[in-house]
Scaffold this motif. Sequence first.
Motif, PDB file in Angstrom:
ATOM      1  N   LEU A  22      -5.951   7.555   0.809  1.00  0.00           N
ATOM      2  CA  LEU A  22      -6.007   8.925   0.304  1.00  0.00           C
ATOM      3  C   LEU A  22      -5.563   9.000  -1.153  1.00  0.00           C
ATOM      4  O   LEU A  22      -6.092   9.808  -1.931  1.00  0.00           O
ATOM      5  N   PHE A  23      -4.591   8.172  -1.520  1.00  0.00           N
ATOM      6  CA  PHE A  23      -4.147   8.121  -2.915  1.00  0.00           C
ATOM      7  C   PHE A  23      -5.308   7.733  -3.832  1.00  0.00           C
ATOM      8  O   PHE A  23      -5.563   8.379  -4.853  1.00  0.00           O
ATOM      9  N   VAL A  24      -6.019   6.673  -3.466  1.00  0.00           N
ATOM     10  CA  VAL A  24      -7.138   6.196  -4.286  1.00  0.00           C
ATOM     11  C   VAL A  24      -8.234   7.256  -4.374  1.00  0.00           C
ATOM     12  O   VAL A  24      -8.764   7.547  -5.455  1.00  0.00           O
ATOM     13  N   LEU A  38       0.629   4.230   6.678  1.00  0.00           N
ATOM     14  CA  LEU A  38       0.902   3.821   5.304  1.00  0.00           C
ATOM     15  C   LEU A  38      -0.378   3.349   4.602  1.00  0.00           C
ATOM     16  O   LEU A  38      -0.558   3.577   3.403  1.00  0.00           O
ATOM     17  N   HIS A  39      -1.266   2.705   5.340  1.00  0.00           N
ATOM     18  CA  HIS A  39      -2.564   2.343   4.773  1.00  0.00           C
ATOM     19  C   HIS A  39      -3.405   3.594   4.512  1.00  0.00           C
ATOM     20  O   HIS A  39      -4.124   3.682   3.512  1.00  0.00           O
ATOM     21  N   THR A  75       0.844  -1.199   0.000  1.00  0.00           N
ATOM     22  CA  THR A  75       0.000   0.000   0.000  1.00  0.00           C
ATOM     23  C   THR A  75       0.882   1.253   0.000  1.00  0.00           C
ATOM     24  O   THR A  75       1.499   1.572  -1.009  1.00  0.00           O
ATOM     25  N   GLY A  76       0.946   1.946   1.146  1.00  0.00           N
ATOM     26  CA  GLY A  76       1.675   3.200   1.194  1.00  0.00           C
ATOM     27  C   GLY A  76       3.163   3.075   0.946  1.00  0.00           C
ATOM     28  O   GLY A  76       3.789   3.962   0.360  1.00  0.00           O
ATOM     29  N   MET A  77       3.764   1.950   1.397  1.00  0.00           N
ATOM     30  CA  MET A  77       5.208   1.793   1.210  1.00  0.00           C
ATOM     31  C   MET A  77       5.584   1.750  -0.261  1.00  0.00           C
ATOM     32  O   MET A  77       6.582   2.346  -0.691  1.00  0.00           O
TER      33      MET A  77
END
Length: 532
Positions: A470-472, A464-465, A249-251
């Motif tokens: 937030l990216f999506v 990180l999740h 995910t975030g990583m």
Amino acid sequence: MNITVIISFLAFTLLVAAVAVYKTRNQKLGTSVAYFLGNRSFGFWMIGSSLFLTNMSANQFIGENEFVYTTNMSVMCWGMSSILAMLLVAEFLMPVYLKIGAVTTPDFLEKRFDTQTKRMVSVIFLLSYFINLIPSVLYGCAVALNGIFHIDAQVGLSYFATIGLLVLLIGVIGGMYTLLGGLKAITISDVVQGIGMLAGSLLITWYGFRYLGNGHFMAGVHRVLGEHKAHLNAIGGATDVLPFGTLFTGMLLINIYYWGMEQYIVQETLASRSLNAGQKGMALACVGKLLAPLLLNVPGLMAVHLYPHLDNTATAFPRLVSDVLPPAIAGLMAAIVFGGALSTFNAGLNSLGTLFVLNLYQPWKVHRGKAYNEKNIVKAGRRFQLLVIVWAICFSPFIMYFSGGFYNYLQKLSSFFSVPVFTIMAVGLLTRRTPPVAAKAGLVFFVVAYIITQFVIPVKLHYLHVLAILFVVTVAGMLLIGRLYPTPLPFQLQTTTTLNLQPWKNRHWYFGVLLVLMILMFMLFSPMGLAA
């Protein structure tokens, strides 16, 4: 203080400086391309070494070994998963940058969206380096050197005062490298430092295990493998500080951003003489990441057995170096840590100057109708770099008061700046008609939402999740704006460079081998391997 340690440290440090001075003695730094990009003349050895050394700063030596000492090997996920990120960058992003002749990564955003977006992202980069990168590098190196040389005990100063004094010394020396030598001097130093780092990683492994085994290497290995086995596990559980699921995910997002969009990293590849050289250099840096645990993680495992109750866990690595290595090699290791810190510090300063003068100062001069030339541009960059050095020297010692540990400080702050930029870059690369207003709205929404979820109304979910969610959401919002208000004409990427854009012919075979080795490293440090 052992005089042999000091002599060894000074000898290797001066050797690196001498090589850099000799190799750059005839270069002209009167133009921005020469000062900031080394005249785009780097081969793959220089690119690979510089990428690896710029990443391997004192922050990693201190922070990752501290994480292993206090938790487990799950911190290795950052470095190992970056191999996948680097290969994606080499295959898809590097050709784009070189095709448009980019000098800074926001240059693409100007061509894809507009000048305002480029300037907004440039400001985000500058804030990231100003608040996080430059001060943390100085602090990490100061902690390491004090741990190796025990300077506070030798001179009778408090720990805070000693760190402040070392930060001043490192900042002055690092600033001289950048201000006087430009990017090429930094990169040539990195090649020499890379050789020393490879030797140092093997030496600390050899002597560390011998020390643990009372003179017997294999006895030390068996001790590490047989006791405290929970520390050997790189597959973090859902309740661990770094769950394994965050790798997907975030990583992953942060790693792609770091190796493909972070200015002080990407600037090394933008200086390549061809796409072929840039892709080979990235693959060479991946090989370095496979070996990096010998310096970044294994010493932390050894420290678990040697120092069960450290008051200051950040001193795990420097104390190990001081205790287990012969004086001459301890001095070499101190020089490697010092050189790694200078590499990141100098790369960050060089990128700060590039972003400031080319993306903010020069356009401001044009807007005001004022005359300027290349000499004035370089001079303005140097003055700005000097101001940043002074700020970082004053601020760095106070990082020790940050709650949650040094490595947590680094990752929390870097996430704040990195993924918002990655988001609009990704949408810009993958769509053709998303308008500039979508990029601006995406940036503002992401930053505000992240602040709320981390500092105003904290959510019970790993940060990180949260970044991935937030990216999506941000991407969906940008695509919706693009659907409602598309640009009149689809974006077309134009070639504006004379560089050779022929890719590395056999890259896919080498990339495949690197990915297999990455997977095997995860299996080695897991319940399927050493942590069984």
